[in-house]
Write an enzyme that holds these catalytic residues in place. Structure first.
Site, short mmCIF file in Angstrom:
data_model
loop_
_atom_site.label_atom_id
_atom_site.label_comp_id
_atom_site.label_asym_id
_atom_site.label_seq_id
_atom_site.Cartn_x
_atom_site.Cartn_y
_atom_site.Cartn_z
N LYS A 130 10.04 42.06 24.46
CA LYS A 130 11.12 43.19 25.18
C LYS A 130 11.00 44.61 24.33
O LYS A 130 10.79 44.39 22.90
CB LYS A 130 12.97 42.59 24.84
CG LYS A 130 13.87 44.32 25.51
CD LYS A 130 14.89 43.67 24.86
CE LYS A 130 15.85 45.39 24.90
NZ LYS A 130 17.27 45.34 24.15
N ALA B 37 22.07 46.23 28.82
CA ALA B 37 22.69 47.38 27.99
C ALA B 37 23.45 48.39 29.23
O ALA B 37 23.30 48.60 29.80
CB ALA B 37 21.65 48.57 27.25
N GLY B 38 24.85 48.13 27.79
CA GLY B 38 26.23 48.89 28.59
C GLY B 38 27.30 48.00 29.21
O GLY B 38 28.09 48.56 29.57
N GLY C 225 25.77 49.36 23.29
CA GLY C 225 26.48 49.04 22.59
C GLY C 225 27.89 49.75 22.71
O GLY C 225 28.50 50.05 22.34
N ASN D 72 24.32 41.70 25.05
CA ASN D 72 24.59 41.45 23.75
C ASN D 72 26.05 41.49 23.05
O ASN D 72 27.14 40.79 22.81
CB ASN D 72 23.57 41.91 22.87
CG ASN D 72 24.14 41.33 21.00
OD1 ASN D 72 24.90 40.86 20.69
ND2 ASN D 72 22.93 42.24 20.35
N THR D 73 26.87 42.99 22.86
CA THR D 73 27.90 43.74 22.67
C THR D 73 29.12 43.12 23.48
O THR D 73 30.16 42.44 22.84
CB THR D 73 27.47 44.99 22.04
OG1 THR D 73 26.88 45.14 21.91
CG2 THR D 73 28.89 44.99 21.21
#
EC number: 2.8.1.10
Lengths: 256, 66
Positions: free
Chosen positions: A99, A186-187, A160, A208-209
């Site tokens: 990535k 992301a997001g 994040g 992830n977050t």
């Protein structure tokens, strides 16, 4: 009929890729990745910390024979740093599926597309299979695909941030033109964001977050698994048309 | 002689190889990669790559990340 995701010739039954950062422990991280049904996890490369030899190791919990590692270039702000990092990752793990992310500044972690494209070309020339984190700009997405990237991974919103998909029109434009998988990276903040990405026709979601910072990460991982499946099924099923006025579901004939 | 490992100075014996250095640093080098003066030293070359005074080494491994 099975509905699998193929990236660089590798077949996956899960369309959800999860990160391995921000968890309370690698043990919780592994449990969440299993609950998400993930087959691939992103990992970062950092200096070995000699001051604490008893520090837990990622690979003791998220074993490379259970999950495919997707080494990232998080924290890299130039093409050269990203290429250097991934060459080390290839030496450490032997993987060529990576990535790529080249970031512009600490405050937004927004991708620097000029450097990203430069790094992608260098990595592809060096034999890497590049899944690329990018802005939701359809023009750059096309350039990255033309350069040979094996998956285009536009942001839904900032890394994040948990703000969901801020520009669904652009994500849709990227999906329509792409001939390689498109993965929102992301997001995503909650399950409906993941479902929305899949309903837009994306091939997968990377997060992830949203899982790691949920009050109950294992439960959120499970929710995300279902959301991705639900969104994918809804996309394949084809949604009904939008109407401006009511359309009764019960027959009008035979009313008393 | 002195080399620098992840930015920190370290004393090693004259003629030591990358493999010797790794043994000095850890007894579990699984999943680690080494760069010497910005050139990767593949695992297959650890035993035959001699270090020189002032070499700068990076020893990295996978950690959690998004």
């Amino acid at each position: 009929m099975s509905d699998t995701l193929t990236i660089a010739g590798r077949e996956f039954s899960s369309r959800l890729i999860v990160g391995t950062g921000k968890y309370k422990s690698y043990a919780q991280n592994a449990e969440a990745a299993r609950a998400a049904g993930a087959e691939m996890v992103t990992v970062a490369l950092r200096r070995v910390n000699w001051s604490n030899p008893d520090e837990e190791r990622l690979q003791d919990h998220l074993k490379p024979d259970e999950f495919i590692y997707l080494p990232n270039t998080a924290g890299c702000f130039t093409a050269d740093d990203a290429v250097r990092t991934l060459r080390l990752a290839r030496e450490a793990g032997g993987w060529d599926l990576v990535k790529l992310e080249v970031l512009a500044d600490q405050k937004t972690l927004y991708p620097d597309m000029e450097e990203t494209l430069k790094a992608a070309k260098a990595l592809i020339a060096d034999g890497f299979e590049v899944m690329v984190y990018c802005s939701d700009d359809p023009v750059y997405a096309r350039k990255l695909e033309e350069a040979g990237c094996c998956a285009i991974m536009p942001l839904g919103s900032l890394i994040g941030s948990g703000l969901g998909i801020q520009n669904p029109l652009n994500i849709r434009l990227i999906v329509e033109q792409a001939r390689v998988p498109v993965i929102v990276d992301a997001g995503v903040g909650t399950a409906s964001d993941a479902a929305q990405a899949m309903e837009l026709g994306c091939d997968g979601v990377l997060m992830n977050t949203a899982i790691a910072e949920a009050k109950d990460p294992i439960r959120m991982a499970r929710a995300m698994k279902h959301a991705v499946i639900a969104g994918r099924e809804a996309y394949l099923a084809g949604r009904m048309g939008r109407k401006r006025y009511a359309d009764p579901s019960s027959p009008l004939a035979g009313l008393i | 002689m002195q080399v620098f490992v992840n930015g920190d100075a370290m004393e090693i014996v004259e003629g030591a190889t990358v493999a010797d250095l790794v043994r000095q640093l850890t007894d579990d080098p699984r999943g680690m990669a080494i760069e010497r003066n910005r050139e990767i030293v593949p695992k297959s070359a650890h035993a035959t790559t001699q270090l020189a005074d002032g070499d700068r080494l990076e020893v990295v491994q996978f950690v959690g990340g998004g």
